[in-house]
Scaffold this active site. Structure first.
Site, mmCIF file in Angstrom:
data_model
loop_
_atom_site.group_PDB
_atom_site.id
_atom_site.type_symbol
_atom_site.label_atom_id
_atom_site.label_comp_id
_atom_site.label_asym_id
_atom_site.label_seq_id
_atom_site.Cartn_x
_atom_site.Cartn_y
_atom_site.Cartn_z
ATOM 1 N N ASP A 19 0.926 -1.358 0.062
ATOM 2 C CA ASP A 19 0.057 -0.041 -0.135
ATOM 3 C C ASP A 19 0.861 1.476 0.159
ATOM 4 O O ASP A 19 2.050 1.203 0.543
ATOM 5 C CB ASP A 19 -1.184 0.033 1.195
ATOM 6 C CG ASP A 19 -2.079 0.971 1.089
ATOM 7 O OD1 ASP A 19 -2.324 1.463 -0.182
ATOM 8 O OD2 ASP A 19 -2.666 1.097 2.085
ATOM 9 N N GLY A 20 0.237 2.314 -0.557
ATOM 10 C CA GLY A 20 1.081 3.762 -0.653
ATOM 11 C C GLY A 20 1.567 4.249 -1.790
ATOM 12 O O GLY A 20 2.266 5.190 -2.098
ATOM 13 N N ASN A 27 -10.952 -2.488 -5.150
ATOM 14 C CA ASN A 27 -10.182 -1.556 -6.199
ATOM 15 C C ASN A 27 -10.882 -1.313 -7.569
ATOM 16 O O ASN A 27 -10.515 -0.265 -8.106
ATOM 17 C CB ASN A 27 -8.805 -1.992 -6.303
ATOM 18 C CG ASN A 27 -7.917 -1.949 -5.184
ATOM 19 O OD1 ASN A 27 -6.900 -2.773 -5.018
ATOM 20 N ND2 ASN A 27 -8.009 -0.833 -4.331
HETATM 21 C C1 IPE Z 1 -5.529 -2.843 -0.107
HETATM 22 O O1 IPE Z 1 -5.040 -1.581 -0.401
HETATM 23 C C2 IPE Z 1 -5.420 -3.809 -1.661
HETATM 24 C C3 IPE Z 1 -4.061 -3.695 -2.141
HETATM 25 C C4 IPE Z 1 -3.063 -3.465 -1.529
HETATM 26 C C5 IPE Z 1 -4.221 -4.200 -3.418
HETATM 27 P P1 IPE Z 1 -6.222 -0.330 -0.598
HETATM 28 O O2 IPE Z 1 -5.522 0.855 -0.373
HETATM 29 O O3 IPE Z 1 -7.159 -0.662 -1.445
HETATM 30 O O4 IPE Z 1 -6.814 -0.355 0.831
HETATM 31 P P2 IPE Z 1 -7.886 0.638 1.785
HETATM 32 O O5 IPE Z 1 -8.937 1.058 0.915
HETATM 33 O O6 IPE Z 1 -6.905 1.619 2.032
HETATM 34 O O7 IPE Z 1 -8.498 -0.118 2.993
HETATM 35 C C1 IPE Z 2 -1.700 0.408 -3.337
HETATM 36 O O1 IPE Z 2 -1.364 1.586 -3.510
HETATM 37 C C2 IPE Z 2 -1.867 -0.346 -4.690
HETATM 38 C C3 IPE Z 2 -3.251 -0.531 -4.871
HETATM 39 C C4 IPE Z 2 -4.333 -0.830 -4.165
HETATM 40 C C5 IPE Z 2 -3.492 -1.410 -6.138
HETATM 41 P P1 IPE Z 2 -2.635 2.547 -3.346
HETATM 42 O O2 IPE Z 2 -3.071 3.303 -4.824
HETATM 43 O O3 IPE Z 2 -3.903 2.195 -2.475
HETATM 44 O O4 IPE Z 2 -1.833 3.794 -2.533
HETATM 45 P P2 IPE Z 2 -2.562 4.850 -1.639
HETATM 46 O O5 IPE Z 2 -3.085 4.172 -0.592
HETATM 47 O O6 IPE Z 2 -3.504 5.771 -2.381
HETATM 48 O O7 IPE Z 2 -1.358 5.815 -1.148
HETATM 49 MG MG MG Z 3 -4.043 2.282 -0.516
#
Ligand code: IPE
Ligand code: IPE
Ligand code: MG
Length: 248
Positions: A18-19, A66
């Site tokens: 994440d991030g 997602n």
């Molecule tokens: C979890 O991350 C899913 C993946 C890493 C693919 P999200 O960014 O979607 O989760 P939330 O929305 O912060 O809970």
């Molecule tokens: C994780 O990064 C990747 C996926 C969930 C596909 P994010 O896209 O959720 O990154 P943040 O949480 O917005 O920083």
């Molecule tokens: Mg995220």
């Protein structure tokens, strides 16, 4: 580099990567470019885990939830996945890594799905590490699918409802061939599970780090494993009972 105890490695590591979005924002670039940088962190992490001798690595790459993101971002993620599979297949195969997935790959773009099926076939006999990608995956959805299948099997006389237990239920999950994770890592300073492996994480050790996924490096994996190695996994027993078990 942090020192690891080779005799106490987690057999299965699962990661909520994440991030990427926040990393992109920090660098004043678009979210897709954040995901692109995230894909590089995937490459490095797979290599490191293979080097360390981890047997199973499950990566949460795309959740069912997602799909609700802006179309442009979803399309960008699908293209990146396709690119990753095309570019990395040779390397994965060379390293003896077998590719598996959990989640509903039927929901993916046909060209992506084809690449996954072909990569699975090519790597099917590899046994150095299993790289398990969670794609269009949701833990609750997985449990509901298992329940539906069990009901059907019960109606067809394949299974008797009295025999259903934890082991049999596990066999109906996407992860039927994979042991439960020993260590779950979530990056980016979020402290939640986000519908990942709800059943399987029952006794998993959890590790949270503030590092954003695109910045996640070899040393970060080492730190996570070192933290895991300091834990006492009690599985409901007392510390004294565990010591006794070790002595016997
Ligand atoms: C979890 O991350 C899913 C993946 C890493 C693919 P999200 O960014 O979607 O989760 P939330 O929305 O912060 O809970
Ligand atoms: C994780 O990064 C990747 C996926 C969930 C596909 P994010 O896209 O959720 O990154 P943040 O949480 O917005 O920083
Ligand atoms: Mg995220």
């Amino acid at each position: 580099m942090t020192k690891l105890d080779q005799n106490n490695l987690p057999q299965h590591i699962a990661i909520i990567m994440d991030g990427n979005g926040r990393w992109a924002k920090q660098h004043a670039i678009g979210r897709i470019r954040g995901h692109k940088k995230g894909a590089q962190a995937v490459r490095a992490t797979v290599r490191t885990c293979r080097e360390i001798g981890i047997q199973y690595l499950t990566l949460f790459a795309f959740s069912i939830e997602n799909w609700g993101r802006p179309t442009k971002e979803v399309d960008g993620l699908m293209s990146l996945l396709e690119e990753y599979l095309a570019k990395e297949l040779n390397e994965l195969h060379k390293q003896g890594i077998k590719l598996t997935t959990i989640g509903d790959i039927d929901q993916l773009k046909p060209s992506v799905k084809e690449k996954i099926i072909s990569a699975k076939k090519i790597t099917a006999n590899n046994d150095k590490m299993i790289l398990n990608l969670a794609l269009s995956y949701g833990g609750r959805d997985e449990i509901i699918d298992a329940v539906k299948q069990i009901v059907q099997d019960s109606q067809n006389g394949i299974i008797n409802s009295d025999e259903i237990n934890k082991e049999i239920f596990s066999k109906y999950l996407n992860t039927c061939e994979i042991p439960d994770p020993d260590l779950l890592i979530r990056t980016s300073g979020e402290y939640r599970i986000s519908n990942f492996l709800l059943w399987q994480l029952a006794y998993t050790e959890l590790y949270f780090t503030k590092v954003l996924w695109p910045d996640f490096k070899k040393e970060d994996i080492f730190k996570a494993i070192a933290s895991y190695q300091k834990r006492e996994r009690r599985f409901g027993l007392t510390g004294e009972q565990l010591e006794e078990k070790l002595l016997n």
